[in-house]
Enzyme design. Sequence first.
Site, PDB file in Angstrom:
ATOM      1  N   TYR A 108      78.149  69.814  55.422  1.00 19.98           N
ATOM      2  CA  TYR A 108      77.242  69.064  56.298  1.00 19.98           C
ATOM      3  C   TYR A 108      77.470  67.562  56.177  1.00 19.98           C
ATOM      4  CZ  TYR A 108      72.798  66.982  57.845  1.00 19.98           C
ATOM      5  OH  TYR A 108      71.843  66.204  58.451  1.00 19.98           O
ATOM      6  N   VAL A 166      75.428  73.426  71.250  1.00 18.18           N
ATOM      7  CA  VAL A 166      76.193  72.197  71.131  1.00 18.18           C
ATOM      8  C   VAL A 166      77.642  72.451  70.722  1.00 18.18           C
ATOM      9  CG1 VAL A 166      76.323  70.001  69.872  1.00 18.18           C
ATOM     10  CG2 VAL A 166      74.144  70.821  70.707  1.00 18.18           C
ATOM     11  N   GLY A 223      61.396  69.188  65.495  1.00 17.44           N
ATOM     12  CA  GLY A 223      61.837  68.228  64.492  1.00 17.44           C
ATOM     13  C   GLY A 223      61.979  66.815  65.026  1.00 17.44           C
ATOM     14  N   ALA A 281      60.089  65.547  56.878  1.00 16.97           N
ATOM     15  CA  ALA A 281      59.303  66.785  56.780  1.00 16.97           C
ATOM     16  C   ALA A 281      59.378  67.556  58.094  1.00 16.97           C
ATOM     17  CB  ALA A 281      57.860  66.458  56.413  1.00 16.97           C
TER      18      ALA A 281
END
Length: 265
Positions: free
Chosen positions: A172, A80, A32, A205
């Site tokens: 989120y 993380v 990504g 995307a």
Amino acid sequence: MSRSLQQSVAAARVVEQPLAGRTALVTGGSRGLGREIAIAFAAAGADVAVVSRKKDACARLAEELAAATGRRVSAHAAHVGDWDGLGTMLDEVERELGPVDVLVNNAGIAPVYPSLDQVDEALFDKVFAVNVKGPFRLLALVGARMAAAGGGAMLNISSMGSRRPTAGDLPYTAAKSALNTLTAGFAQEYGPSVRVNTILAGPFATDISKSWDPDVVAAMARDWPAKRVGEPEEIVGAALYLCGPQASYTTGALLAVDGGRLAAP
């Protein structure tokens, strides 16, 4: 006092390799947006530590990227949300590549849920662990070491959703709003030698976008100035700027890279 023309020309030429001699750590770096940032940073002259939960994926990218750029690129497995594990990972990176000059907090998760009343504690805690707790820990650990060493740059990848939350992504976007707040606080704590900035990323995307309904996205995009979602490589210019020498007077900033989504009705 203004600088001479010769000084300005010399400074502009630095842009050809803006991260030469730097060591960068990128979380969520194997795919990504993180992958594109890691590639761009190595191409810009940095040695790069690629970090994600899956070391195999990091190792594949590290091998290919080192071969393509001639830079040192290392692979590291880390969750993380693991508070103690992040310190161990940072020590490992520094053993392999030396002190970190550039940190990119890119790793994030945005799980789907049927409705707000069905968001359970485990999902909520997981979202905040990855999107807020982990970045806080790395900003604190890396920032302190950067300040002691004379400076550096730290970049958080947030979301334009932090400014436009919806019921469908509330944990989120709440977490990303907290990340924006951390940007301001850490910029104050470690300035002036360490700069801390954030990109408010719009729809890109990436792998996450595969679950989106294309018709819904197309209908929404008609109202955006760019009229489309972004390609992952389109995050690179902003990341290089904010982490490079030409952003020496930019800190505590939130820069939207969202195709104009925040400017739309």
